[in-house]
Write an enzyme that holds these catalytic residues in place. Structure first.
Site, short mmCIF file in Angstrom:
data_model
loop_
_atom_site.label_atom_id
_atom_site.label_comp_id
_atom_site.label_asym_id
_atom_site.label_seq_id
_atom_site.Cartn_x
_atom_site.Cartn_y
_atom_site.Cartn_z
N PHE A 146 -19.41 -9.67 10.48
CA PHE A 146 -19.75 -11.03 10.05
C PHE A 146 -21.27 -11.14 10.01
O PHE A 146 -21.94 -11.08 11.03
CB PHE A 146 -19.19 -12.12 10.98
CG PHE A 146 -19.41 -13.49 10.39
CD1 PHE A 146 -18.50 -14.01 9.49
CD2 PHE A 146 -20.55 -14.21 10.67
CE1 PHE A 146 -18.73 -15.26 8.89
CE2 PHE A 146 -20.78 -15.45 10.08
CZ PHE A 146 -19.85 -15.97 9.20
N ASP A 231 -28.16 -6.48 13.23
CA ASP A 231 -27.99 -7.93 13.09
C ASP A 231 -27.73 -8.49 14.48
O ASP A 231 -26.61 -8.45 15.00
CB ASP A 231 -26.83 -8.25 12.14
CG ASP A 231 -26.64 -9.76 11.97
OD1 ASP A 231 -27.24 -10.52 12.76
OD2 ASP A 231 -25.89 -10.17 11.07
N LYS A 258 -30.04 -18.08 15.01
CA LYS A 258 -29.36 -18.92 16.00
C LYS A 258 -30.29 -19.38 17.14
O LYS A 258 -30.99 -20.35 16.98
CB LYS A 258 -28.14 -18.18 16.55
CG LYS A 258 -27.02 -18.02 15.48
CD LYS A 258 -25.71 -17.65 16.14
CE LYS A 258 -24.65 -17.20 15.15
NZ LYS A 258 -23.97 -18.29 14.46
C1 LIG Z 1 -24.03 -11.61 13.46
C2 LIG Z 1 -24.27 -12.78 12.56
N1 LIG Z 1 -25.09 -12.66 11.51
C3 LIG Z 1 -25.35 -13.67 10.69
C4 LIG Z 1 -24.76 -14.91 10.87
C5 LIG Z 1 -25.03 -16.02 9.92
O1 LIG Z 1 -25.85 -16.99 10.48
P1 LIG Z 1 -25.95 -18.44 9.81
O2 LIG Z 1 -24.66 -19.13 10.03
O3 LIG Z 1 -27.10 -19.10 10.53
O4 LIG Z 1 -26.25 -18.20 8.36
C6 LIG Z 1 -23.91 -15.09 11.96
C7 LIG Z 1 -23.26 -16.39 12.20
O5 LIG Z 1 -22.35 -16.55 12.99
C8 LIG Z 1 -23.64 -14.00 12.83
O6 LIG Z 1 -22.82 -14.11 13.88
#
Ligand SMILES: Cc1ncc(COP(=O)(O)O)c(C=O)c1O
Length: 403
Positions: A146, A231, A258
């Site tokens: 994700f 990530d 986040k």
């Molecule tokens: C590992 C990871 N990357 C990227 C994102 C995307 O972040 P955003 O919702 O701020 O676009 C998330 C969101 O849960 C995430 O868990």
């Protein structure tokens, strides 16, 4: 157990249901205020927040140092655009680069934007530095990932809910099973510019890879001249008991989001060396709001909190308590517990109830959590939560599993 909806909650729920697209299925609670690890609903009922904004609230609700930084900045200047330099920008970039041990950072707003930034930078690095033929770059990603919701990112999602009906899809991604180093190694060829993975897969249910996986990814990326992009949007910034979940492995690029915004403003960023982020030239990438003064001021206060090490330490000690208590429930309503630090993915025995039912029952007992993939719950309270507060959550879970 069904949740009683009060006369004050009902109209708010109905209005939200009536006027928004149904892209979420929220629990029937209407929150009015929050402080620390607790929120209060419109009826004055208190709940322990064990979701913490999907880890955007690592420092809890309205941490005084973060609120003070935001207030101070609101009274000075909030937005300039990157057309001009403001006095929070350089300090923020330097302090975040230092936290990451990298040369440069590039701020954006959401996690998805930071992932998009990482993909674009990796492709450009591939063409300009590695010498991949134009238009041929490939990026290796993991199944069940994700990384966000943009069209390119969902192009390499394996979740039908995230992906179906949104094609045509962006090409250039190779999907391999998460945690399988041989598969990842086999997917790399001379066109590969990057491996993009979560050090722990959050949305998939807090999946921790085998211990030799991240060191192995590091080694193969180094030997094949491929960028290792971690990530850490959800796993990073203290959640697992260290600043980065990939630690002690050091990726070539961190993707952060986040918690960087302190639960106040969206702040994301990528961090990497000169060789990598240096490929960008003026006008080639940007964001109107990325790196704005308010975001930078709040994020600087976040970095200062992380530099104390207190949140990482609490995530380790109280996280150990959380896992000990949860593991005792395996075989007593839970079928599995995974995770690290103050981050747990727990599988509810599907014979007992669904994850959604468990969350509704927890809500009725004053604990907020959210289900994922049917019978999995993620528990991720703010990082300053106490062992007693963890006991409140696990006692409620235990009661729900028995009911
Ligand atoms: C590992 C990871 N990357 C990227 C994102 C995307 O972040 P955003 O919702 O701020 O676009 C998330 C969101 O849960 C995430 O868990």
């Amino acid at each position: 157990m069904t949740t009683a909806v009060s006369s004050s909650t009902g109209p708010f729920l109905d209005q939200a249901e009536r006027w928004t697209a149904h892209n979420y299925h929220p629990l029937p609670v209407v929150i009015a205020s929050g402080e620390g690890a607790w929120v209060t609903d419109v009826d004055g009922r208190r709940y322990l927040d064990c979701l913490a904004g999907y880890s955007a609230l690592n420092f809890g609700h309205r941490h005084p140092a973060l609120i003070a930084a935001a207030h101070a900045q609101l009274d000075r200047i909030t937005l300039t655009s990157r057309a001009f330099v403001h006095d929070q920008f350089g300090p923020f970039c330097e302090e975040l680069a230092a936290l990451c041990g990298k040369d440069l950072v590039l701020p954006m707003n959401t996690g998805a934007e930071a992932v998009e930034t990482a993909i674009k930078v990796a492709r450009k690095w591939g063409y300009k530095v590695k010498g991949v033929p134009d238009g041929q770059a490939t990026i290796v990603v993991a199944a069940d990932n994700f990384h966000g919701r943009t069209t390119t990112i969902i192009s390499f999602s394996t979740d039908p809910d995230a992906r179906a009906d949104y094609g045509p899809y962006t090409p250039g991604f190779r999907i391999v099973p998460y945690g399988d180093l041989d598969a990842l190694t086999s997917a790399i060829d001379d066109t590969t510019v990057a491996v993009l993975i979560e050090p722990i897969q959050g949305e998939a249910g807090v999946l921790v890879p085998p211990p030799d996986y991240l060191p192995g990814v590091r080694a193969v990326c180094t030997s094949r001249d491929v960028l290792f992009i971690a990530d850490e949007v959800q796993s990073g910034l203290g959640r697992t008991g260290s600043t980065f979940a990939s630690s002690p492995v050091v990726p070539d690029m961190y993707v952060l989001g986040k918690a960087l915004g302190g639960g106040i403003v969206p702040v994301s960023a990528v961090a990497a060396s000169h060789d990598i982020l240096g490929v960008l030239r003026p006008g080639e990438h940007g964001s109107t709001f990325g790196g704005n003064p308010l975001a930078c001021a709040v994020a600087r206060a976040v970095i200062a909190l992380l530099n104390t090490g207190e949140f990482q330490a609490n995530a380790r000690t109280v996280g150990a308590h959380l896992h000990e208590r949860l593991n005792a429930l395996v075989g007593h309503g839970l079928t599995a517990v995974r995770g690290r630090g103050l981050w747990a993915g727990i599988d509810i025995d599907p014979a007992l109830m669904t994850g959604r039912q468990a969350c509704e029952a927890l809500l009725a007992r004053g604990v907020l959590a959210k289900d994922t993939h049917g019978s999995t719950l993620r528990l991720a309270p703010p990082l300053h939560v106490t062992a007693e507060e963890v006991d409140v959550a696990v006692d409620a879970l235990q009661a729900v599993l028995k009911s």
